[in-house]
Design an enzyme around this catalytic site. Structure first.
Site, short mmCIF file in Angstrom:
data_model
loop_
_atom_site.label_atom_id
_atom_site.label_comp_id
_atom_site.label_asym_id
_atom_site.label_seq_id
_atom_site.Cartn_x
_atom_site.Cartn_y
_atom_site.Cartn_z
N PRO A 1 -51.55 36.00 2.95
CA PRO A 1 -52.55 36.27 1.93
C PRO A 1 -53.82 35.44 2.06
O PRO A 1 -53.78 34.27 2.44
CB PRO A 1 -51.83 35.93 0.62
CG PRO A 1 -50.62 35.19 1.00
CD PRO A 1 -50.27 35.59 2.40
N ASN A 2 -54.91 36.11 1.74
CA ASN A 2 -56.27 35.53 1.68
C ASN A 2 -56.89 35.29 3.05
O ASN A 2 -58.08 34.99 3.13
CB ASN A 2 -56.29 34.24 0.84
CG ASN A 2 -55.83 34.50 -0.59
OD1 ASN A 2 -56.40 35.36 -1.26
ND2 ASN A 2 -54.80 33.83 -1.04
N ARG B 1 -64.17 32.40 2.79
CA ARG B 1 -63.40 31.64 1.82
C ARG B 1 -63.40 30.15 2.20
O ARG B 1 -62.98 29.79 3.30
CB ARG B 1 -61.98 32.20 1.89
CG ARG B 1 -60.91 31.36 1.30
CD ARG B 1 -59.57 31.78 1.93
NE ARG B 1 -58.48 31.14 1.25
CZ ARG B 1 -57.31 30.87 1.84
NH1 ARG B 1 -57.09 31.19 3.10
NH2 ARG B 1 -56.37 30.29 1.16
N TYR C 1 -61.61 26.14 5.94
CA TYR C 1 -61.06 27.10 6.92
C TYR C 1 -62.03 27.50 8.02
O TYR C 1 -61.67 28.27 8.91
CB TYR C 1 -60.56 28.35 6.17
CG TYR C 1 -59.43 28.05 5.20
CD1 TYR C 1 -58.16 27.73 5.68
CD2 TYR C 1 -59.64 28.04 3.83
CE1 TYR C 1 -57.13 27.43 4.80
CE2 TYR C 1 -58.62 27.75 2.93
CZ TYR C 1 -57.37 27.45 3.42
OH TYR C 1 -56.34 27.15 2.56
N ASN D 1 -49.13 32.51 10.48
CA ASN D 1 -49.80 31.72 9.45
C ASN D 1 -49.54 32.45 8.14
O ASN D 1 -50.24 33.40 7.80
CB ASN D 1 -51.31 31.62 9.70
CG ASN D 1 -51.99 30.77 8.63
OD1 ASN D 1 -51.37 30.42 7.63
ND2 ASN D 1 -53.25 30.44 8.84
N ALA E 1 -50.32 30.98 1.72
CA ALA E 1 -49.58 30.30 0.65
C ALA E 1 -48.10 30.65 0.63
O ALA E 1 -47.29 29.89 0.05
CB ALA E 1 -50.23 30.63 -0.69
N ASP F 1 -36.00 33.85 5.56
CA ASP F 1 -34.80 34.63 5.90
C ASP F 1 -35.11 35.64 7.00
O ASP F 1 -34.30 35.85 7.92
CB ASP F 1 -34.27 35.37 4.67
CG ASP F 1 -33.52 34.46 3.70
OD1 ASP F 1 -33.25 33.29 4.06
OD2 ASP F 1 -33.20 34.91 2.58
N GLU G 1 -45.35 28.16 13.76
CA GLU G 1 -46.01 28.17 12.45
C GLU G 1 -47.39 27.54 12.64
O GLU G 1 -47.50 26.43 13.16
CB GLU G 1 -45.15 27.32 11.49
CG GLU G 1 -45.75 27.10 10.14
CD GLU G 1 -44.87 26.16 9.30
OE1 GLU G 1 -43.71 25.88 9.67
OE2 GLU G 1 -45.38 25.70 8.27
N HIS H 1 -51.19 26.64 10.97
CA HIS H 1 -52.10 26.49 9.83
C HIS H 1 -53.46 26.04 10.33
O HIS H 1 -53.54 25.12 11.16
CB HIS H 1 -51.57 25.45 8.83
CG HIS H 1 -50.19 25.77 8.35
ND1 HIS H 1 -49.94 26.81 7.50
CD2 HIS H 1 -49.01 25.22 8.66
CE1 HIS H 1 -48.64 26.87 7.28
NE2 HIS H 1 -48.05 25.92 7.97
N ILE H 2 -54.49 26.64 9.80
CA ILE H 2 -55.85 26.30 10.21
C ILE H 2 -56.20 24.88 9.74
O ILE H 2 -56.72 24.07 10.49
CB ILE H 2 -56.83 27.34 9.64
CG1 ILE H 2 -56.54 28.71 10.25
CG2 ILE H 2 -58.28 26.91 9.88
CD1 ILE H 2 -57.22 29.87 9.52
N ARG I 1 -53.84 17.65 2.35
CA ARG I 1 -54.25 18.39 1.16
C ARG I 1 -53.26 18.16 0.00
O ARG I 1 -52.49 17.22 0.02
CB ARG I 1 -54.40 19.88 1.53
CG ARG I 1 -55.47 20.08 2.62
CD ARG I 1 -55.65 21.52 3.00
NE ARG I 1 -56.15 22.30 1.86
CZ ARG I 1 -56.17 23.64 1.85
NH1 ARG I 1 -55.75 24.33 2.90
NH2 ARG I 1 -56.63 24.27 0.79
N ARG J 1 -48.68 21.65 -0.73
CA ARG J 1 -48.82 22.25 0.61
C ARG J 1 -48.03 21.48 1.67
O ARG J 1 -48.01 21.84 2.83
CB ARG J 1 -50.29 22.30 1.04
CG ARG J 1 -51.14 23.21 0.18
CD ARG J 1 -52.57 23.31 0.69
NE ARG J 1 -53.46 23.71 -0.37
CZ ARG J 1 -53.67 24.98 -0.76
NH1 ARG J 1 -53.09 25.98 -0.12
NH2 ARG J 1 -54.49 25.25 -1.75
C1 DHK Z 1 -53.74 28.88 4.68
C2 DHK Z 1 -53.57 29.10 3.36
O1 DHK Z 1 -54.01 30.23 2.80
C3 DHK Z 1 -52.99 28.08 2.46
O2 DHK Z 1 -52.30 28.66 1.37
C4 DHK Z 1 -52.08 27.14 3.21
C5 DHK Z 1 -53.16 27.70 5.36
C6 DHK Z 1 -52.78 26.59 4.44
C7 DHK Z 1 -54.01 27.28 6.55
O3 DHK Z 1 -54.39 26.11 6.66
O4 DHK Z 1 -54.26 28.11 7.42
O5 DHK Z 1 -51.67 26.11 2.36
#
Ligand code: DHK
Length: 149
Positions: free
Chosen positions: A11-12, A19, A24, A75, A78, A88, A99, A101-102, A108, A112
């Site tokens: 998401p997002n 954003r 990011y 990635n 959230a 699962d 895994e 994460h950017i 943070r 998280r």
């Molecule tokens: C991206 C998100 O949207 C957050 O909810 C994570 C992650 C971190 C990122 O760093 O790519 O906590």
């Protein structure tokens, strides 16, 4: 035959570039996809690149990766911190899971710092910006090379 790798975004991440760019960065998800595809060619990886704001779609892509893909770079946004269901699903997959994460999630908010994904991931990358996706792909390719000798 190129090795299949799923690159999954939660998401997002469709808003990447717009954003919170101080967290990011200013690259868009389309830029990340282009860079993954270019590196995929170099590493002989076929890339399936997806993003969704819906948990079930991410789970369905993980199921699609089963029996087919050599690796998943994920990635989960959230969902990293909340989703037992995605954990699962990843536990049904036998290939490499990275895994990614950017941002550096450990720098943070404390919510998280915990990741359900890390209970399955073979490797975790955080805080390398979008370059983390490329480093993740290099790791998937290296492990695939080691397996085939
Ligand atoms: C991206 C998100 O949207 C957050 O909810 C994570 C992650 C971190 C990122 O760093 O790519 O906590």
């Amino acid at each position: 035959m190129p090795r299949l790798v799923y690159v999954l975004n939660g998401p997002n991440l469709n808003l990447l570039g717009k954003r919170q760019p101080h967290i990011y960065g200013s690259e868009t998800l389309a830029d990340v996809e282009d860079a993954c595809r270019a590196l995929g060619k170099e590493l002989d990886l076929e890339i399936r690149f997806h993003q969704s704001n819906r948990e079930y779609e991410i789970i369905d892509w993980i199921h699609a990766a089963r029996e087919q893909a050599t690796g998943i770079v994920i990635n989960p946004g959230a969902f990293t911190h909340t989703s037992v269901a995605i954990l699962d699903a990843l536990n049904t997959f036998n290939g490499t899971v990275i895994e990614c994460h950017i941002s550096n999630v450990h720098k943070r908010e404390s919510f998280r710092h915990h990741s359900y994904m890390s209970l399955r991931a073979d490797g975790v990358i955080a805080g390398f910006g979008t370059q983390g996706y490329l480093l993740s792909l290099r790791r998937v390719a290296k492990l695939a090379d080691e397996k085939t000798g």
